[in-house]
Design a protein around this motif. Structure first.
Motif, PDB file in Angstrom:
ATOM      1  N   SER A 151      50.100  33.680   9.651  1.00 16.04           N
ATOM      2  CA  SER A 151      50.663  34.394   8.499  1.00 16.04           C
ATOM      3  C   SER A 151      52.144  34.663   8.739  1.00 16.04           C
ATOM      4  N   GLU A 152      52.908  34.687   7.644  1.00 16.39           N
ATOM      5  CA  GLU A 152      54.332  35.019   7.708  1.00 16.39           C
ATOM      6  C   GLU A 152      54.746  35.545   6.337  1.00 16.39           C
ATOM      7  N   ASN A 153      55.727  36.450   6.325  1.00 23.15           N
ATOM      8  CA  ASN A 153      56.222  36.932   5.034  1.00 23.15           C
ATOM      9  C   ASN A 153      57.728  36.657   4.956  1.00 23.15           C
ATOM     10  N   ILE A 154      58.063  35.386   5.219  1.00 22.48           N
ATOM     11  CA  ILE A 154      59.456  34.930   5.216  1.00 22.48           C
ATOM     12  C   ILE A 154      59.663  34.101   3.944  1.00 22.48           C
ATOM     13  N   ASP A 155      60.578  34.547   3.065  1.00 23.30           N
ATOM     14  CA  ASP A 155      60.703  33.868   1.769  1.00 23.30           C
ATOM     15  C   ASP A 155      61.379  32.503   1.859  1.00 23.30           C
ATOM     16  N   TRP A 156      61.975  32.176   3.012  1.00 16.87           N
ATOM     17  CA  TRP A 156      62.656  30.890   3.169  1.00 16.87           C
ATOM     18  C   TRP A 156      61.880  29.904   4.044  1.00 16.87           C
ATOM     19  N   LYS A 166      70.533  30.865  -0.470  1.00 17.77           N
ATOM     20  CA  LYS A 166      70.715  31.841   0.601  1.00 17.77           C
ATOM     21  C   LYS A 166      72.197  32.030   0.909  1.00 17.77           C
ATOM     22  N   TYR A 205      69.241  33.929   9.704  1.00 18.88           N
ATOM     23  CA  TYR A 205      68.002  34.538   9.222  1.00 18.88           C
ATOM     24  C   TYR A 205      66.954  34.453  10.325  1.00 18.88           C
ATOM     25  N   SER A 229      63.880  26.462   3.750  1.00 23.13           N
ATOM     26  CA  SER A 229      64.722  26.133   2.600  1.00 23.13           C
ATOM     27  C   SER A 229      65.932  27.068   2.599  1.00 23.13           C
ATOM     28  N   SER A 243      57.929  27.976   4.895  1.00 18.14           N
ATOM     29  CA  SER A 243      56.555  27.682   4.477  1.00 18.14           C
ATOM     30  C   SER A 243      55.845  26.901   5.577  1.00 18.14           C
TER      31      SER A 243
END
Length: 198
Positions: free
Chosen positions: A142-147, A174, A179, A170, A149
């Motif tokens: 699991s990860e909650n990184i918006d950049w 940005k 990051y 991606s 996948s």
């Protein structure tokens, strides 16, 4: 009037030993339940068991302990059974049944590498998820990184097997800068984090 001394009588207790999955040493009591002197011997042909002593001599009513010790080293998973034979010349004989279980090794999560650096141009990097133990490893990522996948976020692996997870970033939309984030791998064989930077 002639009186005859009672004969020696071999008594062994308990008559079965179960070492289960973790037991290493158990005690057998050898006793002369009759009269006279009991000379006894113990024999076994089990490559995973050893006895602290294999013979002795006991007066009427006396007893001594024999320690049986097992080794699971190098043994395949499964249940092993066998017999220890206690014999004497005039006091009879008795068998002790023995069993020991070698458990399946537990699953163990291994994740490699534990950090991913995409630098300024990298787009995809691979993480290897492996079951370094036995049994079946059920894992989740699991990860909650918006950049970032992942092409895969769960799986099941048999002992010693592995699979690849591709992490893709991606940079679209940005602002310039570095990051950082974390991918968390959890399983029934432990957990591990992978740090990510871009």
């Amino acid at each position: 009037i002639w009186t005859t001394e009672p004969n020696p009588v071999l008594s062994v207790s308990p008559t079965s030993l179960d070492f289960g999955t973790t037991g290493v040493s158990l005690t057998i009591t050898v006793r002369n339940a009759g009269g006279g002197t009991l000379s006894w011997n113990a024999s076994e042909s089990l490559d995973w068991l050893s006895l602290s002593k294999t013979s002795g001599s006991l007066g009427a009513g006396s007893s001594e302990n024999v320690t049986a010790t097992v080794s699971r080293a190098g043994k395949s998973p499964g249940t092993y059974t066998g017999t220890i034979s206690f014999t004497s010349i005039v006091g009879g004989s008795q068998n002790v049944s023995v069993s020991m279980t070698v458990p399946e090794p537990a699953p163990a999560l291994s994740v490699n590498p534990t950090s991913l650096d995409f630098g300024t141009t990298g787009v995809s990097l691979t993480i290897t998820v492996r079951n370094a133990g036995g049994g079946v490893l059920d894992w989740n990522a699991s990860e909650n990184i918006d950049w970032l996948s992942l092409n895969k976020t769960s799986g099941s692996l048999g002992g010693g097997s592995s699979e690849s997870v591709t992490a893709t970033v991606s940079r679209t939309g940005k602002s310039p800068g570095t990051y950082n984030g974390t991918i968390s791998f959890t399983s029934n064989g432990g957990s591990q984090n992978v740090s990510v930077s871009m």
